[in-house]
Design an enzyme around this catalytic site. Sequence first.
Site, short mmCIF file in Angstrom:
data_model
loop_
_atom_site.label_atom_id
_atom_site.label_comp_id
_atom_site.label_asym_id
_atom_site.label_seq_id
_atom_site.Cartn_x
_atom_site.Cartn_y
_atom_site.Cartn_z
N HIS A 77 1.51 3.98 1.84
CA HIS A 77 2.13 4.75 2.94
C HIS A 77 3.65 4.80 2.82
O HIS A 77 4.28 3.82 2.43
CB HIS A 77 1.72 4.18 4.29
CG HIS A 77 0.29 4.48 4.64
ND1 HIS A 77 -0.43 3.74 5.54
CD2 HIS A 77 -0.55 5.45 4.18
CE1 HIS A 77 -1.66 4.24 5.64
NE2 HIS A 77 -1.75 5.28 4.82
N ASP A 127 -0.14 -3.64 6.40
CA ASP A 127 -0.70 -3.10 7.64
C ASP A 127 -2.16 -3.49 7.84
O ASP A 127 -2.94 -2.72 8.41
CB ASP A 127 -0.61 -1.56 7.62
CG ASP A 127 0.81 -1.05 7.85
OD1 ASP A 127 1.70 -1.87 8.13
OD2 ASP A 127 1.01 0.17 7.74
N HIS A 172 -7.39 -0.39 5.52
CA HIS A 172 -6.31 0.48 6.03
C HIS A 172 -6.08 1.59 5.00
O HIS A 172 -6.05 2.76 5.35
CB HIS A 172 -5.06 -0.37 6.23
CG HIS A 172 -3.86 0.39 6.70
ND1 HIS A 172 -3.77 0.94 7.96
CD2 HIS A 172 -2.70 0.70 6.08
CE1 HIS A 172 -2.60 1.55 8.08
NE2 HIS A 172 -1.93 1.43 6.95
N HIS A 208 0.85 -1.20 0.00
CA HIS A 208 0.00 0.00 0.00
C HIS A 208 0.88 1.25 0.00
O HIS A 208 2.10 1.16 0.14
CB HIS A 208 -0.99 0.00 1.17
CG HIS A 208 -0.37 0.13 2.53
ND1 HIS A 208 0.39 -0.85 3.12
CD2 HIS A 208 -0.40 1.15 3.43
CE1 HIS A 208 0.78 -0.44 4.31
NE2 HIS A 208 0.32 0.76 4.53
N HIS A 211 4.71 -4.53 10.96
CA HIS A 211 5.08 -3.79 12.18
C HIS A 211 5.18 -4.71 13.39
O HIS A 211 4.40 -5.65 13.52
CB HIS A 211 4.05 -2.68 12.49
CG HIS A 211 4.08 -1.54 11.52
ND1 HIS A 211 4.93 -0.47 11.66
CD2 HIS A 211 3.36 -1.31 10.40
CE1 HIS A 211 4.74 0.40 10.66
NE2 HIS A 211 3.78 -0.10 9.88
N ASP A 223 6.09 4.71 4.87
CA ASP A 223 6.96 3.76 5.59
C ASP A 223 7.01 2.40 4.88
O ASP A 223 7.71 1.49 5.32
CB ASP A 223 6.54 3.62 7.06
CG ASP A 223 5.15 3.04 7.26
OD1 ASP A 223 4.20 3.52 6.59
OD2 ASP A 223 4.99 2.10 8.06
N HIS A 224 6.27 2.29 3.77
CA HIS A 224 6.28 1.06 2.96
C HIS A 224 6.84 1.29 1.55
O HIS A 224 7.10 0.33 0.83
CB HIS A 224 4.87 0.47 2.86
CG HIS A 224 4.28 0.13 4.21
ND1 HIS A 224 4.06 -1.16 4.63
CD2 HIS A 224 3.92 0.94 5.24
CE1 HIS A 224 3.58 -1.14 5.87
NE2 HIS A 224 3.47 0.13 6.25
#
Length: 257
Positions: A55, A131, A111, A53, A169, A57-58
């Site tokens: 975001h 996530d 999410h 996805h 995570h 942090d990905h």
Amino acid sequence: MLNIHPVPAFRDNYIWVIHNQDHAAVVDPGIASPVIDYLQSEKLQLCAILITHHHSDHTGGIAELTQSFNVPVYGPGNESIAGITHPLRENDSVRLEEIAVNLSVIDIPGHTRGHIAYYGSTPFAMVFCGDTLFSCGCGRIFEGHAAQMYQSLQKLCRLPDDTRIYCTHEYTLGNIRFARTADPENRKLIELEIAVEQLRQHNIPTLPTLLSLEKAVNPFLRCDQPALINSAQQHVAAPLPDPSRVFSVLREWKNNF
Ligand code: ZN
Ligand code: FE
């Protein structure tokens, strides 16, 4: 032999590197440098990047990785992510020849609107779910709605019980604190809390988890169980007629826990 290694990143992310002796695919590289370090130390050649996805942090490491390695970048077709070369839809398959892994795409919105998971069945059942599903928890609902997230989790529940679940995570211990409140009599959860505390004291990842274990301990997969129905109903002091409503209450409850 296939190895799936968690490269820690940021505060609590794991970037999963799927590799054999020579080649590696990387899932959700939020940052490039720790991935490059791992590839160099293990003498691995990158063959693909997989994204669940949008975001940052990905996805934050895509640009730097593709500067060094000319590899395909797979990701959700329903999200706009810079650098994706192979936009995917549900049931598409991703053939990673170099590491002899085939993955199929599962839509799991909630999410984010276009969130996908990658499922593979050989050499063992595995899912990279970003996530959406965590050990003893689930992702926050940022773009979708609760009923949609619940459906996505139910979809993951229909995978084989021995599926290894690679979440992005390390949230397990915090998730267990909430799970113990919502499902206080669950013996398996009490046992898991002890085991997870031990692992975290030694800074050992609690992941991957197993679908069969999650079905026994994860409150968000147990919304049809009397214990969770009762807790959720007590929390809102109202009857909750279906598991999807129980899920919604548990998710809200945990947001403010
Ligand atoms: Zn996210
Ligand atoms: Fe994340």
